[in-house]
Design an enzyme around this catalytic site. Structure first.
Site, PDB file in Angstrom:
ATOM      1  N   GLU A 167      61.345  -2.296  22.307  1.00 17.71           N
ATOM      2  CA  GLU A 167      60.203  -3.211  22.442  1.00 17.71           C
ATOM      3  C   GLU A 167      60.096  -4.140  21.227  1.00 17.71           C
ATOM      4  O   GLU A 167      59.792  -5.326  21.364  1.00 17.71           O
ATOM      5  CB  GLU A 167      58.929  -2.408  22.664  1.00 17.71           C
ATOM      6  CG  GLU A 167      58.991  -1.658  23.992  1.00 17.71           C
ATOM      7  CD  GLU A 167      57.756  -0.837  24.266  1.00 17.71           C
ATOM      8  OE1 GLU A 167      57.567   0.191  23.591  1.00 17.71           O
ATOM      9  OE2 GLU A 167      56.962  -1.229  25.138  1.00 17.71           O
ATOM     10  N   GLU A 201      60.078   6.657  28.116  1.00 18.53           N
ATOM     11  CA  GLU A 201      58.648   6.877  28.359  1.00 18.53           C
ATOM     12  C   GLU A 201      58.331   7.607  29.659  1.00 18.53           C
ATOM     13  O   GLU A 201      57.547   8.559  29.679  1.00 18.53           O
ATOM     14  CB  GLU A 201      57.887   5.540  28.322  1.00 18.53           C
ATOM     15  CG  GLU A 201      57.593   5.024  26.924  1.00 18.53           C
ATOM     16  CD  GLU A 201      58.728   4.205  26.324  1.00 18.53           C
ATOM     17  OE1 GLU A 201      59.854   4.244  26.874  1.00 18.53           O
ATOM     18  OE2 GLU A 201      58.497   3.532  25.308  1.00 18.53           O
TER      19      GLU A 201
HETATM   20  N1  COA Z   1      59.736  10.886  16.633  1.00 19.54           N
HETATM   21  C1  COA Z   1      59.726  11.684  15.564  1.00 19.54           C
HETATM   22  N2  COA Z   1      60.848  12.198  15.013  1.00 19.54           N
HETATM   23  C2  COA Z   1      62.012  11.871  15.582  1.00 19.54           C
HETATM   24  C3  COA Z   1      62.102  11.039  16.705  1.00 19.54           C
HETATM   25  C4  COA Z   1      60.885  10.519  17.238  1.00 19.54           C
HETATM   26  N3  COA Z   1      60.860   9.693  18.301  1.00 19.54           N
HETATM   27  N4  COA Z   1      63.403  10.909  17.049  1.00 19.54           N
HETATM   28  C5  COA Z   1      64.110  11.637  16.165  1.00 19.54           C
HETATM   29  N5  COA Z   1      63.267  12.220  15.287  1.00 19.54           N
HETATM   30  C6  COA Z   1      63.636  13.103  14.167  1.00 19.54           C
HETATM   31  C7  COA Z   1      64.016  14.496  14.661  1.00 19.54           C
HETATM   32  O1  COA Z   1      62.843  15.276  14.858  1.00 19.54           O
HETATM   33  C8  COA Z   1      64.892  14.984  13.541  1.00 19.54           C
HETATM   34  O2  COA Z   1      64.064  15.390  12.475  1.00 19.54           O
HETATM   35  P1  COA Z   1      64.413  16.779  11.671  1.00 19.54           P
HETATM   36  O3  COA Z   1      65.757  16.525  11.055  1.00 19.54           O
HETATM   37  O4  COA Z   1      63.299  16.874  10.670  1.00 19.54           O
HETATM   38  O5  COA Z   1      64.422  17.851  12.693  1.00 19.54           O
HETATM   39  C9  COA Z   1      65.599  13.710  13.075  1.00 19.54           C
HETATM   40  O6  COA Z   1      64.834  12.617  13.545  1.00 19.54           O
HETATM   41  C10 COA Z   1      66.996  13.586  13.659  1.00 19.54           C
HETATM   42  O7  COA Z   1      66.885  13.690  15.076  1.00 19.54           O
HETATM   43  P2  COA Z   1      67.710  14.773  15.936  1.00 19.54           P
HETATM   44  O8  COA Z   1      66.972  14.953  17.231  1.00 19.54           O
HETATM   45  O9  COA Z   1      68.010  15.986  15.131  1.00 19.54           O
HETATM   46  O10 COA Z   1      69.072  13.969  16.183  1.00 19.54           O
HETATM   47  P3  COA Z   1      70.036  14.110  17.421  1.00 19.54           P
HETATM   48  O11 COA Z   1      71.261  13.358  17.080  1.00 19.54           O
HETATM   49  O12 COA Z   1      70.196  15.543  17.836  1.00 19.54           O
HETATM   50  O13 COA Z   1      69.278  13.362  18.636  1.00 19.54           O
HETATM   51  C11 COA Z   1      67.979  11.605  19.681  1.00 19.54           C
HETATM   52  C12 COA Z   1      68.947  11.983  18.533  1.00 19.54           C
HETATM   53  C13 COA Z   1      67.558  10.160  19.492  1.00 19.54           C
HETATM   54  C14 COA Z   1      68.702  11.803  21.022  1.00 19.54           C
HETATM   55  C15 COA Z   1      66.778  12.535  19.650  1.00 19.54           C
HETATM   56  O14 COA Z   1      66.271  12.565  18.313  1.00 19.54           O
HETATM   57  C16 COA Z   1      65.653  12.134  20.552  1.00 19.54           C
HETATM   58  O15 COA Z   1      65.736  12.323  21.759  1.00 19.54           O
HETATM   59  N6  COA Z   1      64.561  11.568  19.973  1.00 19.54           N
HETATM   60  C17 COA Z   1      63.376  11.226  20.724  1.00 19.54           C
HETATM   61  C18 COA Z   1      63.536   9.938  21.478  1.00 19.54           C
HETATM   62  C19 COA Z   1      62.260   9.624  22.219  1.00 19.54           C
HETATM   63  O16 COA Z   1      61.933  10.248  23.222  1.00 19.54           O
HETATM   64  N7  COA Z   1      61.454   8.708  21.674  1.00 19.54           N
HETATM   65  C20 COA Z   1      60.124   8.426  22.155  1.00 19.54           C
HETATM   66  C21 COA Z   1      60.125   7.208  22.974  1.00 19.54           C
HETATM   67  S1  COA Z   1      58.482   6.865  23.589  1.00 19.54           S
END
Ligand code: COA
Length: 241
Positions: free
Chosen positions: A115, A135
């Protein structure tokens, strides 16, 4: 602006550099980031020394992994969390800026990440960029304009597919969908953005601002109204000389 925690803002040679800076959380968009971005956008809009801005994300892995899910979990509900975000109309502020905004994205570009990119005028992606709108899978809808800006950029059918299925797309597909203007190597991402910014800043700021408005505002008008807008902006440029 020196007390910023999650945004880095610098000005160099008439370019405003904005870096989302929470790499440990993949630059997830939290309330602090909203507040700091609000100030930065105001500075870009009001500072005559800034002629163009470049947005990007800190760290190796993401431009922005969307809204901060930890904040969602501490708020009474995602709906209330969303309400809090609307209290500052950061997206309206984004869209009101008449200076060109370039965004250079890499890694994860999810939710608010897309966005933010869609509020910018020219989007560059590195080859490792991945885009998605998670979302619907979280029981909410985009709240930063994504449901409106995405279909305007890539068309109704593809926007619906991406939003309704949560399917992620890679940089190459994003290019074919016209979601991004260029795909470049990771190494060339910032230099490519700087080349565009240098070209743009060498032009008359008034002409650039009017050209941006003619296209961005004109797209929401009928052809007659759009032509009228173009004529008015043209007159404005002449009168400014
Ligand atoms: N909000 C808060 N923290 C987030 C985040 C988010 N949207 N996305 C990633 N992080 C944090 C993780 O909690 C992790 O923190 P930690 O090391 O303290 O545990 C760090 O960033 C690394 O992320 P991680 O999930 O361990 O990496 P990954 O390579 O396994 O996965 C993603 C990467 C992007 C696939 C996964 O982090 C994810 O699905 N994030 C959420 C995406 C999402 O749904 N966003 C909201 C959209 S409305």
């Amino acid at each position: 602006m020196s007390d910023f925690e999650v945004i880095i803002y610098e000005k160099q040679n008439n370019i405003g550099y904005v870096i989302l800076n929470r790499p440990q959380a993949l630059n997830a968009y939290n309330l602090r980031m909203r507040d700091e971005l609000y100030q930065v956008l105001g500075a870009i809009r009001d500072d005559p020394e800034v002629k163009v801005a470049i947005f990007r994300g800190a760290g190796e892995r993401a431009f922005c992994a969307g809204a901060d899910l930890a904040e969602f979990l501490t708020a009474p509900s995602p709906v209330v969390a969303r309400q809090v975000r609307w209290e500052r109309d950061i997206w309206g502020l984004f869209l009101s800026i008449t200076k060109p905004l370039i965004v250079a994205v890499h890694g994860y570009v999810l939710g608010s990440g897309i966005e933010i990119a869609l509020c910018c005028d020219i989007r560059l992606a590195s080859e490792d960029a991945q885009f998605g709108l998670p979302e619907a899978g979280l029981g909410i809808i985009p709240a930063a304009g994504g449901s409106q800006t995405l279909p305007r950029m890539i068309g109704r059918a593809k926007a619906l597919e991406i939003l309704l299925t949560g399917r992620w797309i890679k940089a190459e597909e994003a290019y074919h969908l016209k979601l991004v203007n260029q795909v470049v190597s990771r190494h060339d991402l910032l230099p490519a953005a700087e080349r565009l910014a240098s070209k743009i800043k060498s032009y008359s700021p008034t002409a650039v601002a009017c050209a941006k408005q003619a296209i961005t505002r004109g797209l929401d008008l009928s052809l007659d109204q759009g032509l009228e807008l173009e004529a008015k902006l043209g007159e404005l440029i002449i009168s400014s000389h």
